[in-house]
Motif scaffolding. Structure first.
Motif, PDB file in Angstrom:
ATOM      1  N   ARG A  79     -35.039  31.025  50.482  1.00  0.00           N
ATOM      2  CA  ARG A  79     -34.941  30.533  49.108  1.00  0.00           C
ATOM      3  C   ARG A  79     -33.469  30.454  48.727  1.00  0.00           C
ATOM      4  N   THR A  80     -32.933  29.235  48.718  1.00  0.00           N
ATOM      5  CA  THR A  80     -31.547  29.001  48.318  1.00  0.00           C
ATOM      6  C   THR A  80     -31.519  27.777  47.403  1.00  0.00           C
ATOM      7  N   GLY A  81     -30.327  27.315  47.070  1.00  0.00           N
ATOM      8  CA  GLY A  81     -30.200  26.120  46.244  1.00  0.00           C
ATOM      9  C   GLY A  81     -30.726  24.879  46.930  1.00  0.00           C
ATOM     10  N   ASP A  82     -30.857  24.917  48.272  1.00  0.00           N
ATOM     11  CA  ASP A  82     -31.370  23.763  49.016  1.00  0.00           C
ATOM     12  C   ASP A  82     -32.901  23.751  49.121  1.00  0.00           C
ATOM     13  N   THR A  83     -33.554  24.834  48.698  1.00  0.00           N
ATOM     14  CA  THR A  83     -35.016  24.921  48.818  1.00  0.00           C
ATOM     15  C   THR A  83     -35.689  23.995  47.806  1.00  0.00           C
ATOM     16  N   SER A  84     -36.671  23.228  48.257  1.00  0.00           N
ATOM     17  CA  SER A  84     -37.346  22.257  47.381  1.00  0.00           C
ATOM     18  C   SER A  84     -38.201  22.958  46.338  1.00  0.00           C
ATOM     19  N   GLU A 138     -26.423  34.237  44.896  1.00  0.00           N
ATOM     20  CA  GLU A 138     -26.687  33.437  43.698  1.00  0.00           C
ATOM     21  C   GLU A 138     -28.177  33.216  43.498  1.00  0.00           C
ATOM     22  N   SER A 139     -28.892  32.902  44.575  1.00  0.00           N
ATOM     23  CA  SER A 139     -30.332  32.641  44.461  1.00  0.00           C
ATOM     24  C   SER A 139     -31.103  33.915  44.124  1.00  0.00           C
ATOM     25  N   LEU A 140     -30.612  35.066  44.588  1.00  0.00           N
ATOM     26  CA  LEU A 140     -31.240  36.331  44.210  1.00  0.00           C
ATOM     27  C   LEU A 140     -31.118  36.549  42.707  1.00  0.00           C
ATOM     28  N   ALA A 141     -29.933  36.273  42.144  1.00  0.00           N
ATOM     29  CA  ALA A 141     -29.730  36.451  40.694  1.00  0.00           C
ATOM     30  C   ALA A 141     -30.657  35.541  39.901  1.00  0.00           C
ATOM     31  N   ILE A 142     -30.838  34.313  40.364  1.00  0.00           N
ATOM     32  CA  ILE A 142     -31.764  33.386  39.693  1.00  0.00           C
ATOM     33  C   ILE A 142     -33.189  33.933  39.768  1.00  0.00           C
ATOM     34  N   PRO A 200     -24.021  35.552  52.882  1.00  0.00           N
ATOM     35  CA  PRO A 200     -23.167  34.670  52.084  1.00  0.00           C
ATOM     36  C   PRO A 200     -23.283  33.200  52.442  1.00  0.00           C
ATOM     37  N   LEU A 201     -23.918  32.881  53.582  1.00  0.00           N
ATOM     38  CA  LEU A 201     -23.950  31.498  54.055  1.00  0.00           C
ATOM     39  C   LEU A 201     -25.378  30.977  54.205  1.00  0.00           C
ATOM     40  N   LYS A 202     -25.617  29.771  53.693  1.00  0.00           N
ATOM     41  CA  LYS A 202     -26.924  29.133  53.874  1.00  0.00           C
ATOM     42  C   LYS A 202     -27.195  28.881  55.352  1.00  0.00           C
ATOM     43  N   ALA A 203     -26.152  28.483  56.104  1.00  0.00           N
ATOM     44  CA  ALA A 203     -26.317  28.202  57.531  1.00  0.00           C
ATOM     45  C   ALA A 203     -26.758  29.459  58.284  1.00  0.00           C
ATOM     46  N   LEU A 204     -26.216  30.607  57.899  1.00  0.00           N
ATOM     47  CA  LEU A 204     -26.600  31.868  58.529  1.00  0.00           C
ATOM     48  C   LEU A 204     -28.051  32.200  58.187  1.00  0.00           C
ATOM     49  N   ASN A 205     -28.460  31.887  56.961  1.00  0.00           N
ATOM     50  CA  ASN A 205     -29.855  32.117  56.561  1.00  0.00           C
ATOM     51  C   ASN A 205     -30.818  31.329  57.438  1.00  0.00           C
ATOM     52  N   ASN A 206     -30.455  30.075  57.745  1.00  0.00           N
ATOM     53  CA  ASN A 206     -31.318  29.250  58.591  1.00  0.00           C
ATOM     54  C   ASN A 206     -31.386  29.804  60.012  1.00  0.00           C
ATOM     55  N   ASP A 207     -30.252  30.358  60.497  1.00  0.00           N
ATOM     56  CA  ASP A 207     -30.251  31.016  61.815  1.00  0.00           C
ATOM     57  C   ASP A 207     -31.201  32.213  61.820  1.00  0.00           C
ATOM     58  N   ILE A 208     -31.131  33.010  60.768  1.00  0.00           N
ATOM     59  CA  ILE A 208     -31.973  34.205  60.670  1.00  0.00           C
ATOM     60  C   ILE A 208     -33.451  33.823  60.630  1.00  0.00           C
TER      61      ILE A 208
END
Length: 866
Positions: A126-131, A151-155, A92-100
């Motif tokens: 791949r999230t909303g912050d990805t270029s 959300e990014s998975l749905a996109i 659920p968190l972008k910050a957690l994704n970066n940790d992973i």
């Protein structure tokens, strides 16, 4: 079939499937497999669906990834590693994704060092912050492990080209599933998972969760209907060192100044005794206040001065909450990781598993309101596998003492309160069907079957489903006056994208989290200040609240403007921090009620003080001072009007010094249930007695008040369980909460667009559009699907009509007796229910003085010397 895995695999069994390179790396880092790994690694290797529930720092993440990394490395060494996505990881968190990402890149780098050459395993976020550049790279060379958000998975699932990389996924990991399952992000994800499974038939689902219940239901949420899943329950793997602390022996006979001083002294002592302390306050304002007070009272302890030149001054304490900028939150997280902070104070934002380094103590200031939340928060301490989870709960009043003592008992005895998983959310369904339609032409029956596979839609009615299709296909032509046009075509059992703009509209408006902003408060044309939307939702016409030190009466709201009138001298009915309050869980509330019942029985059977104190000590795991405080509290209540409990509802009538009549309902069911009961009662009084009443709702009960005496029991008996939903539908029809929630639902269903052709629509314009749209929808039908969903969300998610109905059924079946009493002053259990009404206009030290005054009067009435 969902079943609990009872026995772990042996170490030898896991070693046999590990590639030598992975095995060498693993045992260079760890002495042995952890319990979650012994239970889970082989299941994930065998592609069996699995839910792993374990405390923070118990190696859940490595349990999930060990088999996957093993398979990728084995394929790489054999030269058969494909250019495809093997695993999708969702958090659920972008910050957690970066940790992973970091926690996968580092082990892979270490294994490559052992191997002597690169392994070619790609991991990407791949999230909303990805270029755009990074996304383009993924199209040509997809990562083997894709880290993303719901959300990014749905996109991605609706992206023509990238979707091709999701056609043969082997594993899907959902981390922090407890934080997703209880809201609409989880509902949205449950449908995305079904869409992903449609592309990858053999995909294995892995759920990772902190302390949560009921596990069977969460496992069903994870895998959907008709699929198997094994549950690994090692939630109580760590040793617990948990205590409830009262700063003073007597929480009543003390001034606020002294109580506050003692609380901060104890808090400072706890911080100084530990390396790094994490403090939770429940509210953003509370977070800022605690940081300010600690810095002010103990400046030398929380400020580091490094001699220059230049002289550098840095803080040893930080604040972390959702209102701070992303940059400031990141600074605090990094300072924690680097061991630069002695303490960090948070509202709720650090509950999830972001890597914040080593924390050896967690302090909760006040009740976290649920056992699961307490365990999740306190689980942030002792982040390593065999560390002890060390937590302290500091309480400042007698209700909190009882509540937190019962909470601690439940935690020690492994009794976790159940989460609420939203179901049949028609706004989310509309958004996902639109997403499927823009992929390609699809059979309606296929979409129906896909939706029914999701746990959240297993009970979906075909009529509701068909009405969503009709809405999306533009069958409600009257809505075109409000610029709501068809989004899909519908013909011969098939649907598809209506226009080329459909893809852009979907991609730029996807998600379930509504836009929110401050609401201007005005007297006529004069702006007084702002309140947040969550606060406005709770207001009813005539409610009194404080803003900027002055008292106002709420009249109405239009768009993002609330119109009020001056109300000097009136008592507030809604405290200013209401929208930030966490609701008491129904399960914990019922456990407190059971303790009340046992105490009532002890006093009723004339047990001695010594016998009752022994019972309290045995039942609650509290020290002698706390036991004595609890004993005195219950003794005073019992002698005055009796003890309300799970089978004894007391209605307490009293008149204040201004002649105002109060009827206090001792309904300790949590504020979500009490919100339902109080609104139903107010509606019944307005219809049967033609009077408007003031309402105040708390976790421990509620009151209704008016200038003249009310026949509250007579009105309460008019509320029948089978008619409750109908009554509430009428009671909330013109409420602010329904107006706001309708906007949220209309936004999710893409009736109101937050973004169109690159232009953003502000929250104010969205709300105005929503109010016009609400009127248009009502002209069509009160059962229009998105309006129907807004009502469901209010009654089931924001409130708790399900458990409220159970309470009424128990009353109807005479399982709960009702007793009405009249008093000259509020009883001890009623103090805080009444006091909350005065919270914003009384000086903070006067609140404690109010309690002391009431306490003295109670002691005099029941014949005990103070």
């Amino acid at each position: 079939m969902i079943r609990l895995k009872e026995e772990p695999n042996s170490e030898q069994e896991i070693r046999r499937v590990l590639h030598p390179l992975v095995s060498q790396w693993f045992f260079s880092k760890f002495k042995e497999f952890s319990l979650p790994q012994l239970f889970g690694v082989l299941e994930i290797h065998s592609r069996n669906n699995i839910l792993v529930s374990a405390p923070t720092g118990s190696t859940k993440t490595l349990t999930a990834f060990l088999s996957i990394l093993n398979e990728l490395i084995d394929a790489s060494k054999k030269g058969i590693l494909q250019d495809k996505i093997y695993c999708v990881y969702i958090s659920p968190l972008k910050a957690l994704n970066n940790d992973i990402l970091k926690n996968l890149i580092e082990p892979l780098g270490e294994m490559e060092k052992i191997n002597g050459e690169e392994l070619g395993i790609r991991v990407a976020v791949r999230t909303g912050d990805t270029s755009t550049y990074e996304k383009s790279k993924m199209l040509h060379r997809p990562p083997h492990i894709l880290i993303t958000t719901p959300e990014s998975l749905a996109i991605a699932l609706s992206s023509i080209k990238f979707k091709e990389h999701l056609t043969n996924v082997d594993w899907c990991i959902i981390d922090e599933i407890h934080a997703l399952a209880e809201n609409k992000r989880g509902v949205h994800l449950s449908l995305s998972m079904e869409r992903l499974q449609r592309l990858s038939q053999g995909m294995c689902r892995v759920g990772l969760s902190a302390t949560i219940a009921p596990l069977m239901e969460v496992a069903n949420f994870l895998v959907g209907e008709g699929r198997t899943c094994k549950i690994v329950d090692v939630q109580f793997l760590k040793k617990l060192d948990l205590k409830v602390i009262s700063p003073v022996p007597d929480l009543i006979e003390i001034s606020y100044e002294e109580l506050n001083k003692k609380m901060y002294t104890i808090l400072d002592e706890l911080i100084q005794q530990h390396k790094t302390t994490l403090i939770f306050t429940n509210t953003r304002s509370g977070t800022e206040r605690v940081v300010h007070h600690l810095k002010t009272k103990f400046p030398k302890k929380y400020t580091l001065i490094e001699e220059g030149p230049p002289t550098k001054v840095s803080s040893l304490i930080g604040a972390h909450h959702g209102s701070l900028s992303k940059e400031l939150r990141l600074q605090v997280e990094n300072a924690l990781k680097n061991g630069e902070l002695k303490a960090c104070v948070s509202s709720t934002s650090l509950e999830l598993g972001i890597d914040i380094g080593y924390i050896d103590l967690v302090v909760l200031l006040g009740s976290p309101k649920s056992v699961a939340r307490a365990m999740q928060r306190q689980g942030r301490s002792g982040h390593k596998l065999y560390d002890t989870t060390k937590g302290r709960i500091i309480v400042l009043d007698r209700d909190a003492l009882v509540e937190c003592s019962v909470l601690l008992k439940d935690a020690v005895e492994k009794k976790i309160d159940r989460i609420h998983i939203p179901t049949n959310c028609l706004d989310v369904l509309a958004q996902q069907i639109f997403g499927i339609a823009i992929e390609n032409s699809t059979s309606i029956e296929e979409i129906w079957n896909l939706a029914k596979k999701s746990y959240c839609f297993k009970n979906l009615k075909r009529k509701d489903f068909d009405e969503i299709i009709d809405y999306l296909a533009g069958e409600y032509t009257k809505l075109e006056d409000r610029y709501i046009y068809a989004k899909i075509w519908h013909k011969e059992g098939m649907i598809g994208r209506k226009s080329k703009m459909g893809r852009l509209i979907y991609m730029s408006n996807i998600g379930t989290i509504p836009d929110e902003t401050g609401v201007k408060v005005k007297v006529g044309e004069q702006t007084i200040g702002t309140i947040d939307e969550g606060f406005l939702e709770k207001l009813r016409r005539g409610d009194i609240f404080v803003l900027g030190g002055d008292v106002y009466e709420f009249k109405f709201a239009r768009g993002m403007v609330a119109q009020v009138g001056a109300a000097a001298g009136k008592t507030p009915t809604v405290p200013s921090w209401w929208s930030e309050m966490l609701p008491l869980s129904f399960d914990l509330a019922m456990d407190i009620q059971r303790f009340r019942k046992l105490m009532a029985e002890k006093f009723g059977h004339n047990k001695t003080e010594k016998e009752i104190l022994e019972f309290i000590n045995q039942y609650l795991y509290v020290d002698d001072l706390a036991a004595k405080a609890v004993y005195n509290y219950f003794k005073e209540q019992y002698k005055m009007i009796g003890i309300p409990s799970e089978n004894n509802l007391i209605i307490e009538q009293y008149t204040d010094e201004k002649g105002k009549k109060f009827a206090i309902f001792h309904t300790l069911f949590g504020r979500r249930v009490n919100d339902v009961l109080s609104r139903a009662l107010a509606f019944a009084i307005s219809r049967s007695q033609h009077k408007d009443v003031e309402i105040r709702v708390t976790d421990n009960g509620f009151y209704v008040s008016a200038e003249k005496k009310l026949q509250v029991l007579q009105a309460f008996k008019l509320i029948k369980p089978q008619e409750l939903e109908q009554i509430l539908q009428l009671a909330i029809r013109d409420s602010e909460i329904l107006r706001r929630r309708f906007r949220h639902c209309a936004g999710r269903a893409m009736m109101i667009l937050r973004s169109y052709k690159g232009k953003k629509k502000g929250v104010g314009r969205q709300q105005v559009s929503s109010m016009l749209l609400l009127n248009a929808v009502r002209r069509i039908s009160e059962d229009f699907p998105i309006l129907k969903e807004a009502k469901r969300e209010v009654l089931e998610d924001a409130m708790d009509i399900v458990n409220a109905k159970k309470v009424l059924e128990m009353i109807t079946e005479n399982k709960i007796a009702i007793k009405e009493v009249e008093t000259l002053i509020p009883s001890p259990f009623a103090f805080n229910i009444v006091l909350e009404g005065y919270t914003d206009i009384m000086k903070i030290d006067d609140k404690q003085e109010f309690l002391r005054k009431m306490h003295t009067l109670v002691l005099a009435k029941i014949g005990i010397k103070g």
